[in-house]
Design an enzyme around this catalytic site. Structure first.
Site, mmCIF file in Angstrom:
data_model
loop_
_atom_site.group_PDB
_atom_site.id
_atom_site.type_symbol
_atom_site.label_atom_id
_atom_site.label_comp_id
_atom_site.label_asym_id
_atom_site.label_seq_id
_atom_site.Cartn_x
_atom_site.Cartn_y
_atom_site.Cartn_z
ATOM 1 N N TYR A 41 31.141 7.229 -13.036
ATOM 2 C CA TYR A 41 31.526 6.058 -13.823
ATOM 3 C C TYR A 41 32.703 6.317 -14.763
ATOM 4 O O TYR A 41 32.835 5.648 -15.776
ATOM 5 C CB TYR A 41 30.319 5.563 -14.620
ATOM 6 C CG TYR A 41 29.112 5.299 -13.762
ATOM 7 C CD1 TYR A 41 29.174 4.423 -12.679
ATOM 8 C CD2 TYR A 41 27.904 5.946 -14.003
ATOM 9 C CE1 TYR A 41 28.067 4.194 -11.872
ATOM 10 C CE2 TYR A 41 26.787 5.720 -13.202
ATOM 11 C CZ TYR A 41 26.883 4.841 -12.140
ATOM 12 O OH TYR A 41 25.789 4.612 -11.333
ATOM 13 N N SER A 112 20.857 7.668 -15.225
ATOM 14 C CA SER A 112 20.946 6.943 -13.964
ATOM 15 C C SER A 112 21.470 7.869 -12.856
ATOM 16 O O SER A 112 20.882 8.928 -12.613
ATOM 17 C CB SER A 112 21.824 5.703 -14.144
ATOM 18 O OG SER A 112 21.706 4.836 -13.051
ATOM 19 N N TYR A 113 22.585 7.508 -12.197
ATOM 20 C CA TYR A 113 23.119 8.388 -11.158
ATOM 21 C C TYR A 113 23.475 9.754 -11.735
ATOM 22 O O TYR A 113 23.414 10.767 -11.030
ATOM 23 C CB TYR A 113 24.356 7.753 -10.506
ATOM 24 C CG TYR A 113 24.849 8.507 -9.295
ATOM 25 C CD1 TYR A 113 24.384 8.184 -8.024
ATOM 26 C CD2 TYR A 113 25.761 9.552 -9.408
ATOM 27 C CE1 TYR A 113 24.822 8.883 -6.905
ATOM 28 C CE2 TYR A 113 26.199 10.257 -8.308
ATOM 29 C CZ TYR A 113 25.726 9.917 -7.052
ATOM 30 O OH TYR A 113 26.150 10.617 -5.943
ATOM 31 N N TRP A 160 25.185 -2.616 -7.163
ATOM 32 C CA TRP A 160 25.741 -1.284 -7.438
ATOM 33 C C TRP A 160 26.845 -0.953 -6.433
ATOM 34 O O TRP A 160 27.880 -0.388 -6.796
ATOM 35 C CB TRP A 160 24.623 -0.249 -7.383
ATOM 36 C CG TRP A 160 25.050 1.115 -7.844
ATOM 37 C CD1 TRP A 160 25.246 1.518 -9.132
ATOM 38 C CD2 TRP A 160 25.343 2.256 -7.021
ATOM 39 N NE1 TRP A 160 25.622 2.854 -9.160
ATOM 40 C CE2 TRP A 160 25.691 3.320 -7.883
ATOM 41 C CE3 TRP A 160 25.331 2.475 -5.648
ATOM 42 C CZ2 TRP A 160 26.030 4.579 -7.408
ATOM 43 C CZ3 TRP A 160 25.667 3.737 -5.174
ATOM 44 C CH2 TRP A 160 26.012 4.770 -6.048
ATOM 45 N N ASP A 252 12.230 0.020 -16.275
ATOM 46 C CA ASP A 252 13.393 0.621 -15.627
ATOM 47 C C ASP A 252 13.167 0.714 -14.131
ATOM 48 O O ASP A 252 12.058 1.026 -13.671
ATOM 49 C CB ASP A 252 13.652 2.023 -16.205
ATOM 50 C CG ASP A 252 14.909 2.634 -15.627
ATOM 51 O OD1 ASP A 252 16.003 2.237 -16.067
ATOM 52 O OD2 ASP A 252 14.805 3.480 -14.730
ATOM 53 N N HIS A 286 16.734 -1.021 -17.070
ATOM 54 C CA HIS A 286 18.003 -0.349 -16.802
ATOM 55 C C HIS A 286 19.136 -1.204 -17.371
ATOM 56 O O HIS A 286 19.397 -2.305 -16.896
ATOM 57 C CB HIS A 286 18.185 -0.149 -15.300
ATOM 58 C CG HIS A 286 18.902 1.111 -14.950
ATOM 59 N ND1 HIS A 286 18.266 2.335 -14.877
ATOM 60 C CD2 HIS A 286 20.200 1.359 -14.662
ATOM 61 C CE1 HIS A 286 19.136 3.268 -14.542
ATOM 62 N NE2 HIS A 286 20.324 2.699 -14.410
#
Length: 557
Positions: A41, A112-113, A160, A252, A286
């Protein structure tokens, strides 16, 4: 303290691809431990993430390294989710640990990722890695990230994927000066995402194929097969030696994975006599860390305390990277829904929680509308419970642990009031008697049922709600199971997820059973092709469809 900054440092991977990293470190004359964040990101935006006060970590004496993963930001290569994160992570660990300003001890951070970029290389147990702090992240990147219970996580995956495609489009347009065609096309697709949930138009199909081909791979493998380890390799929390500070949210999308990571690593650490992980779970979804949703506000204690999270991280990494004192806090800290306060526990789920069973009855002997959730199993066979599915009018997603258009501002996510579903003929409800005293519903929840249908494949969807005296049915948790043709007629287990909620005296539990949850999950393709389905839930004497859960008494403050 003066902070030294180096931007865009090249880090060569084993295959020659160069990734770029920014380094922030204290201006001191001795090596310091390093914290690494590997993100898709953009590294230049990472310092402003909801959980980060990155420069404070530097002022506390840690070097901070933020790297764009392969094919993202300033890094070379082609991005394919999960595939390169193990080797690229290990190569980056080695590079960081070998820098003259690094003491050789390394920790990882991120949400997250960015949690996946921690767990995947950690499974190899590189010697420099001493501890991790993964936030709102998963454990199984197929079931629990891309799919859930066999159904495709349509709402999340499409949103996403389009966000990932946007940067790929920008790169492609920059290669063609004067053209913004791909960026504009992706933004148009984002604007019409609601229309794309039922199926792609030709332009969206072309965009995804060009800019995010991994999405097609995900959809092409609806059943786990030999290709999945290459598409989405999974971590191994039980064999990962570096202890994790696991942080998650009750709503989440990756909660189940966060809890699984903690449970697996804690059990392995106990068996080996080594330091174990720590778990913190708040009333968050999230992207929604305020504890404020459109239909529920959890109070001032619920908002994510960034400074508090960073304090947790500082104590965690001080202990494991610098030999500081062990934290005196309990290994598990949970926000209790309904009580709307934090409580500490020794484990997840608490050992004191008692397994309990509620049996589904198609009629409620207490003369309540709908079916019943009964303490005692039926003494004789009961009529089958039927649920219908119409692909032209699926049951809409109302809240829950999801992430798609509108969810990050508190819409269509979290503790929605499910009472609005009760007028639908394709939703069956089953309600318990009022609780005689306050009880803590805490732990995983499962729905066990024998089911068959008029189609080869069908979906079982279940949501569990806390029903107050006013009739408001606040969603606690829920999920889906896609029953494959070879499983028809057999016993099915729908894992609803987990919660920690105070069910107050006078409140009831209500199970909502249906056959779709759209657009959170895709519509069952075989049942849709058949024009719909009728699902029959059967039970025998002493073995009715049942809800399995854990109840406990509320611990003292």
């Amino acid at each position: 303290m003066k902070i030294l900054t180096e931007v865009g440092l090249p880090v060569a991977m084993r295959d020659g691809v160069v990734l770029r990293a920014d380094v922030y470190r204290p201006d001191v004359d001795h090596p310091v431990p390093a914290l690494l964040m590997r993100t898709p990101y953009r590294k230049d935006l990472a310092l402003g993430s909801p959980f980060s006060e990155g420069l404070r970590l530097v002022r506390e004496g840690f070097a901070l390294v933020i790297q764009d993963v392969r094919g993202r930001g300033d890094s070379e290569g082609v991005f394919y989710p999960f595939r390169a994160e193990t080797d690229d992570g290990l190569d980056t660990f080695e590079w960081v640990a070998g820098q003259p300003w690094c003491s050789g001890s390394l920790g990882t951070i991120g949400a997250s990722y960015v949690g996946a970029t921690q767990w995947l290389p950690a499974r190899a147990n590189p010697p420099a890695l001493k501890a991790m702090a993964p936030i709102v992240t998963g454990a199984d990147y197929r079931d629990g990230w891309i799919y859930r219970g066999g159904a495709f996580e349509l709402g999340f995956c499409l949103q996403w994927t389009l966000s990932i495609a946007l940067e790929a489009a920008d790169r492609l347009d920059r290669e063609t000066p004067g053209s913004k065609a791909f960026v504009d096309r992706v933004r148009d697709a984002q604007d019409r995402i609601e229309a794309l949930y039922p199926g792609f138009d030709a332009d969206a199909e072309d965009l995804i194929e060009r800019l995010a081909p991994f999405y097609g791979d995900w959809r092409a493998h609806p059943v786990e097969d030999e290709d999945w380890p290459a598409i989405a390799p999974n971590p191994s929390p039980a064999t990962t030696l570096a202890p994790a500070l696991d942080i998650g949210g009750w709503y989440d999308i990756f909660l189940v994975g966060t809890l699984a990571n903690f449970v697996q690593q804690r059990a392995a650490a106990r068996a080996a006599g080594r330091p174990g992980p720590r778990l913190v779970v708040g009333p968050w979804a999230h992207g929604v860390y305020s504890g404020r949703f459109h239909e529920r506000r959890f109070g001032v204690r619920s908002q994510i305390d960034v400074a508090g999270i960073v304090n947790e991280q500082i104590r965690w990494f001080d202990q494991h990277l610098r030999g500081g004192p062990e934290a005196a806090s309990a290994p598990v800290r949970l926000f209790i829904l309904g009580l709307d306060q934090w409580r500490d526990f020794d484990d997840w789920p608490p050992a004191s929680a008692t397994p309990s069973t509620l049996y589904l009855s198609p009629t409620d002997p207490r003369d309540q509308p709908g079916g019943g959730l009964l303490v005692d199993p039926p003494a004789s066979d009961q009529a089958a419970i039927q649920i219908s599915f119409d692909p032209g009018d699926p049951v809409p997603t109302l809240g829950g642990s999801t992430l798609f258009a509108g969810s990050t501002i508190g819409e269509r996510v979290g503790p929605a009031d499910l009472a609005q579903l009760e007028s639908r003929s394709d939703v069956r409800t089953f309600t318990s008697a009022p609780f005689e005293r306050d009880r803590l519903l805490i732990g995983p929840i499962a729905w066990q049922v024998s089911a068959d249908a008029t189609t080869e494949s069908f979906d079982l969807v279940a949501h569990l709600a806390d029903v107050g005296p006013s009739g408001q049915a606040e969603l606690l948790t829920g999920s889906i199971l896609r029953v494959q043709p070879e499983q028809r007629g057999g016993s099915q287990r729908v894992e609803l997820g987990a919660t920690a909620a105070l069910i107050k005296a006078g409140h009831r539990l209500r199970l909502y059973a249906c056959a779709s949850d759209f657009p959170r999950f895709d519509l069952n393709p075989l049942a849709s092709a058949a024009g719909g389905a009728v699902i029959s839930l059967s039970g025998k004497a002493g073995y009715a469809p049942r809800l399995e859960l854990l109840l406990d008494d509320l611990p003292l403050d």
